[in-house]
Design a protein around this motif. Structure first.
Motif, PDB file in Angstrom:
ATOM      1  N   THR A 247       3.658  -1.123   3.805  1.00 19.93           N
ATOM      2  CA  THR A 247       3.032   0.181   3.528  1.00 19.93           C
ATOM      3  C   THR A 247       4.137   1.222   3.381  1.00 19.93           C
ATOM      4  O   THR A 247       5.112   1.197   4.117  1.00 19.93           O
ATOM      5  CB  THR A 247       2.098   0.584   4.696  1.00 19.93           C
ATOM      6  OG1 THR A 247       1.094  -0.423   4.833  1.00 19.93           O
ATOM      7  CG2 THR A 247       1.414   1.906   4.419  1.00 19.93           C
TER       8      THR A 247
ATOM      9  N   ARG B 213      -3.079   4.867  -2.668  1.00 19.22           N
ATOM     10  CA  ARG B 213      -4.153   5.377  -1.820  1.00 19.22           C
ATOM     11  C   ARG B 213      -3.837   6.792  -1.351  1.00 19.22           C
ATOM     12  O   ARG B 213      -2.728   7.287  -1.524  1.00 19.22           O
ATOM     13  CB  ARG B 213      -4.299   4.469  -0.578  1.00 19.22           C
ATOM     14  CG  ARG B 213      -4.607   3.025  -0.871  1.00 19.22           C
ATOM     15  CD  ARG B 213      -5.989   2.860  -1.454  1.00 19.22           C
ATOM     16  NE  ARG B 213      -7.041   3.224  -0.532  1.00 19.22           N
ATOM     17  CZ  ARG B 213      -7.628   2.375   0.312  1.00 19.22           C
ATOM     18  NH1 ARG B 213      -7.256   1.114   0.336  1.00 19.22           N
ATOM     19  NH2 ARG B 213      -8.597   2.773   1.118  1.00 19.22           N
ATOM     20  N   GLY B 214      -4.831   7.394  -0.700  1.00 17.68           N
ATOM     21  CA  GLY B 214      -4.578   8.677  -0.039  1.00 17.68           C
ATOM     22  C   GLY B 214      -5.187   9.857  -0.767  1.00 17.68           C
ATOM     23  O   GLY B 214      -5.660   9.736  -1.909  1.00 17.68           O
TER      24      GLY B 214
ATOM     25  N   ASN C 258       0.217  11.223   0.516  1.00 17.17           N
ATOM     26  CA  ASN C 258      -0.353  12.261   1.369  1.00 17.17           C
ATOM     27  C   ASN C 258       0.160  13.650   0.959  1.00 17.17           C
ATOM     28  O   ASN C 258       1.107  13.763   0.193  1.00 17.17           O
ATOM     29  CB  ASN C 258       0.037  11.996   2.828  1.00 17.17           C
ATOM     30  CG  ASN C 258      -0.463  10.644   3.296  1.00 17.17           C
ATOM     31  OD1 ASN C 258      -1.608  10.261   3.018  1.00 17.17           O
ATOM     32  ND2 ASN C 258       0.395   9.889   3.969  1.00 17.17           N
TER      33      ASN C 258
ATOM     34  N   ASN D 132       0.645   5.108   0.445  1.00 15.75           N
ATOM     35  CA  ASN D 132      -0.204   6.235   0.859  1.00 15.75           C
ATOM     36  C   ASN D 132       0.406   7.529   0.347  1.00 15.75           C
ATOM     37  O   ASN D 132       1.504   7.900   0.763  1.00 15.75           O
ATOM     38  CB  ASN D 132      -0.306   6.296   2.382  1.00 15.75           C
ATOM     39  CG  ASN D 132      -1.074   5.111   2.945  1.00 15.75           C
ATOM     40  OD1 ASN D 132      -2.096   4.691   2.388  1.00 15.75           O
ATOM     41  ND2 ASN D 132      -0.577   4.557   4.035  1.00 15.75           N
TER      42      ASN D 132
ATOM     43  N   ARG E 274       0.846  -1.192   0.000  1.00 20.32           N
ATOM     44  CA  ARG E 274       0.000   0.000   0.000  1.00 20.32           C
ATOM     45  C   ARG E 274       0.884   1.245   0.000  1.00 20.32           C
ATOM     46  O   ARG E 274       1.751   1.398   0.865  1.00 20.32           O
ATOM     47  CB  ARG E 274      -0.901  -0.020   1.243  1.00 20.32           C
ATOM     48  CG  ARG E 274      -1.784   1.190   1.370  1.00 20.32           C
ATOM     49  CD  ARG E 274      -2.762   1.017   2.520  1.00 20.32           C
ATOM     50  NE  ARG E 274      -3.434   2.265   2.785  1.00 20.32           N
ATOM     51  CZ  ARG E 274      -4.691   2.364   3.190  1.00 20.32           C
ATOM     52  NH1 ARG E 274      -5.399   1.282   3.403  1.00 20.32           N
ATOM     53  NH2 ARG E 274      -5.234   3.542   3.410  1.00 20.32           N
TER      54      ARG E 274
ATOM     55  N   ASP F 192       4.560   5.374   3.140  1.00 19.24           N
ATOM     56  CA  ASP F 192       3.922   6.694   3.226  1.00 19.24           C
ATOM     57  C   ASP F 192       4.790   7.710   2.497  1.00 19.24           C
ATOM     58  O   ASP F 192       5.985   7.807   2.756  1.00 19.24           O
ATOM     59  CB  ASP F 192       3.772   7.120   4.695  1.00 19.24           C
ATOM     60  CG  ASP F 192       2.750   6.252   5.414  1.00 19.24           C
ATOM     61  OD1 ASP F 192       1.586   6.232   4.976  1.00 19.24           O
ATOM     62  OD2 ASP F 192       3.130   5.575   6.390  1.00 19.24           O
TER      63      ASP F 192
ATOM     64  N   ASP G 289       4.817  11.796   1.442  1.00 18.38           N
ATOM     65  CA  ASP G 289       4.221  13.126   1.441  1.00 18.38           C
ATOM     66  C   ASP G 289       4.740  13.860   0.209  1.00 18.38           C
ATOM     67  O   ASP G 289       5.946  14.061   0.072  1.00 18.38           O
ATOM     68  CB  ASP G 289       4.605  13.883   2.721  1.00 18.38           C
ATOM     69  CG  ASP G 289       3.803  15.173   2.859  1.00 18.38           C
ATOM     70  OD1 ASP G 289       3.501  15.806   1.812  1.00 18.38           O
ATOM     71  OD2 ASP G 289       3.471  15.562   3.984  1.00 18.38           O
TER      72      ASP G 289
END
Lengths: 426, 176
Positions: free
Chosen positions: A268, A197-198, A164, A162, A160, A270, A272
């Motif tokens: 996962t 996602r996100g 952001n 993300n 996954r 993440d 930004d």
């Protein structure tokens, strides 16, 4: 325990599990082009099994070298054309109506949430943008897909991603996916589904989502996927309006194909994007990525805008915004290939083609040609290209040539300056 | 019918060898496997490697590092191996599509850990390396000079069934 989108699709399409972990899925779409399909056709003929499992589920296009450049490519096109006619395949796209497979098939509304899709083309992962499981396969898998409508895969695990933050000006889906690949590495997602996602994905158009999913395979991923939502419904609406009373009804139906909140992921990541800069590849692997600023000033011989990664209308618009009223450098050959006839036509109507031509770009027909060094813009030994495509492998666009992958906006800025250029510095 | 595995090895000591390097796209215009034969590994970027050399000519086993066969899905990559009698690839890891294409064609893509590949590659110093594959015992026996090394590998039941039946078309046609 919840399930990922990919697990839901595998469960619903499971036809057989001949051995533990070997999942044989029934297929909703088998996509075909003229490079990898003719050998499958020849083998089926040789086996006296020249049949198709369901002609409405086959979608066929001549796209890699079109119009044919020589006798060999003309023969490949002929084999595909005659096969499509012989089996009366309704959705076959030949010259005048043909475009890059991963642009034209979604444009025609053939890909829907929850579908299983294969094609003898590694960038088939593009179609996961619609909430489908879409995997590139070899000719043998394609051949069995054509004949039996099934394909075998290992149990899928999902990574996954993300996304952001807020996308800065001048940063696009291409910059995001290049950055993600640099984090995952070229085999960081092997045998995995890459789920995007996100809030950044939620705000993206279908075009941008296709750019993201398109390059999942460059990290080794089997399929990229995005969750179907109202953006998906809006894109598909003209094709599905007879199936659903309202868009909300379609959205509710497609919600079946969203990963559960408590789904289990292999890992996962993440990211930004708020401080992300325009990205560019160096070297010969797609995970070799720097900021455009770091490579600023590197001379290029050719700028190519097109392909299944970045040949859609939104991409052409971004490039045209940079090029408008300006001339590309004398030292640069600019080539643009709108990915489908519809994109070409829309770009004409919007004045985008005019901008490209006035800036000094050559506008070619929709084809994959230059991306893999087959036609319409092959590099000579020692030449360097700035390209909106997906692979910077050694010799990819021509033996001895070098490719820097980047967004359409960066490519346009580079064409103007003749050297790799961050569009925000113009 | 099961293919013949093992034989004389060539070592491609680099990770991420992609299918464009194994068979460049300009040869994808061929419509028979046999026509690909002269172009094996033509664009491979690797110090000391000669695509027209004797070493490659006599090799029937390719040994390499991580993520072998990445990039394009072209089955022309396993095919160009097949028509050059290379039916066995041994590597640390594979790109999914390439590995599946090998087994789909009834050929072997054997995975060994890095330490084993290190040992295999070091074996070259003893002379030409010959490799035997024991499918039943799931082992690879490598010989060079007077030295003999044995490594074990795992093959899934499904991959084994594909190898035994000669490939995915045969398997699927009999079953679906």
């Amino acid at each position: 325990m919840g399930k990922t989108l990919a697990e839901k699709i595998f469960d619903s399409h499971l036809r057989d599990e001949p051995f533990p972990g070997a999942k044989v899925l029934s297929l909703d779409r088998v996509l075909c082009h003229e490079i990898t399909t003719p050998v499958a056709i020849a083998d089926l003929v040789w086996r006296e099994k020249d049949r198709v499992f369901d002609k409405t589920k086959l979608k066929v296009v001549i796209d890699h070298v079109t119009p044919s450049k020589d006798t060999k490519t003309a023969t490949q096109a002929k084999i595909l054309r005659e096969w499509a006619r012989r089996h009366d395949i309704p959705d076959f796209f030949d010259i005048g109506r043909n475009g890059v497979c991963h642009a034209i098939f979604p444009e025609k509304g053939y890909i829907r949430p929850g579908f299983t899709v294969i094609m003898g083309d590694s960038h088939t992962c593009t179609h996961g943008a619609f909430g489908a499981f879409a995997a590139g396969v070899g000719t043998t898998d394609l051949e069995v897909g054509i004949l039996k409508g099934v394909c075998a895969f290992r149990e899928p695990e999902t990574i996954r991603i993300n996304l952001n933050g807020t996308m800065p000006d001048g940063v696009y889906a291409k910059d995001v996916i290049l950055h993600v690949i640099s984090k995952l590495g070229v085999n960081g997602a092997t045998d995995r589904i890459v789920e995007f996602r996100g809030p950044v994905v939620d705000k993206m158009s279908m075009e941008a989502r296709m750019t993201l999913c398109n390059m999942a395979v460059e990290a080794g991923g089997t399929s990229g996927v995005c969750m179907p939502d109202m953006v998906t419904v809006d894109f598909l609406w003209k094709f599905i309006k007879d199936e659903f009373s309202t868009k909300e009804a379609a959205f509710a139906d497609y919600s079946e194909w969203v990963s559960d909140e408590d789904a289990v992921y292999a890992s996962t990541l993440d990211v930004d994007v708020s401080n992300l800069e325009p990205q560019v590849t160096f070297g010969f692997k797609p995970d070799c990525v720097k900021t455009v600023k770091e490579l600023q000033g590197t001379p290029v011989d050719q700028v190519y805008i097109g392909s299944c990664t970045n040949g859609r209308l939104e991409d052409l618009r971004q490039a045209a915004d940079v090029l408008k009223g300006k001339k590309i450098a004398d030292s640069v050959r600019g080539i643009v290939s709108p990915a489908t006839p519809k994109i070409f036509q829309d770009a004409l109507e919007e004045g985008i083609i005019q901008i490209f031509m006035e800036s000094g770009f050559c506008v070619t027909n929709p084809t994959c040609g230059a991306c893999l060094g087959m036609s319409n813009g092959v590099l000579a030994e020692g030449e360097v290209a700035a390209s909106t495509t997906n692979r910077n492998f050694n010799g990819r666009m021509g033996k001895g040539g070098m490719v820097h992958l980047m967004s359409p906006e960066s490519a346009a800025a580079t064409a103007l300056a003749g050297v790799i250029t961050d569009a925000r510095t113009l | 019918m099961q293919k013949k595995f093992g034989g004389s090895a060539i070592f491609l000591d680099r990770s991420d060898i992609n299918t464009d390097e194994i068979i460049p796209a300009k040869y994808l215009t061929e419509v028979t496997k046999e026509a690909l034969q002269p172009y094996i590994l033509e664009d491979l970027k690797l110090d000391g490697f000669d695509p027209k050399g004797e070493k490659l000519k006599k090799a029937t086993v390719v040994v390499s590092r991580e993520n072998f066969g990445c990039g394009s899905s072209r089955e022309h990559a396993p095919w160009v191996f097949e028509v050059n009698d290379v039916h066995t690839v041994i590597a640390e890891s594979y790109a999914r599509i390439f590995r599946q294409n090998m087994f789909n064609g009834g050929m072997l893509a054997i995975e060994l850990p890095k330490a084993d590949i290190d040992q295999l590659i070091a074996l070259q110093e003893q002379g030409d390396v010959g490799i035997e594959v024991d499918l039943e015992g799931q082992s690879v026996i490598a010989k060079a000079g007077s030295e003999v090394k044995k490594f074990t590998f795992e093959i899934s039941q499904f991959d084994r069934a594909l190898v035994d039946s000669g490939g995915w078309v045969e398997f699927a046609d009999a079953r679906y």
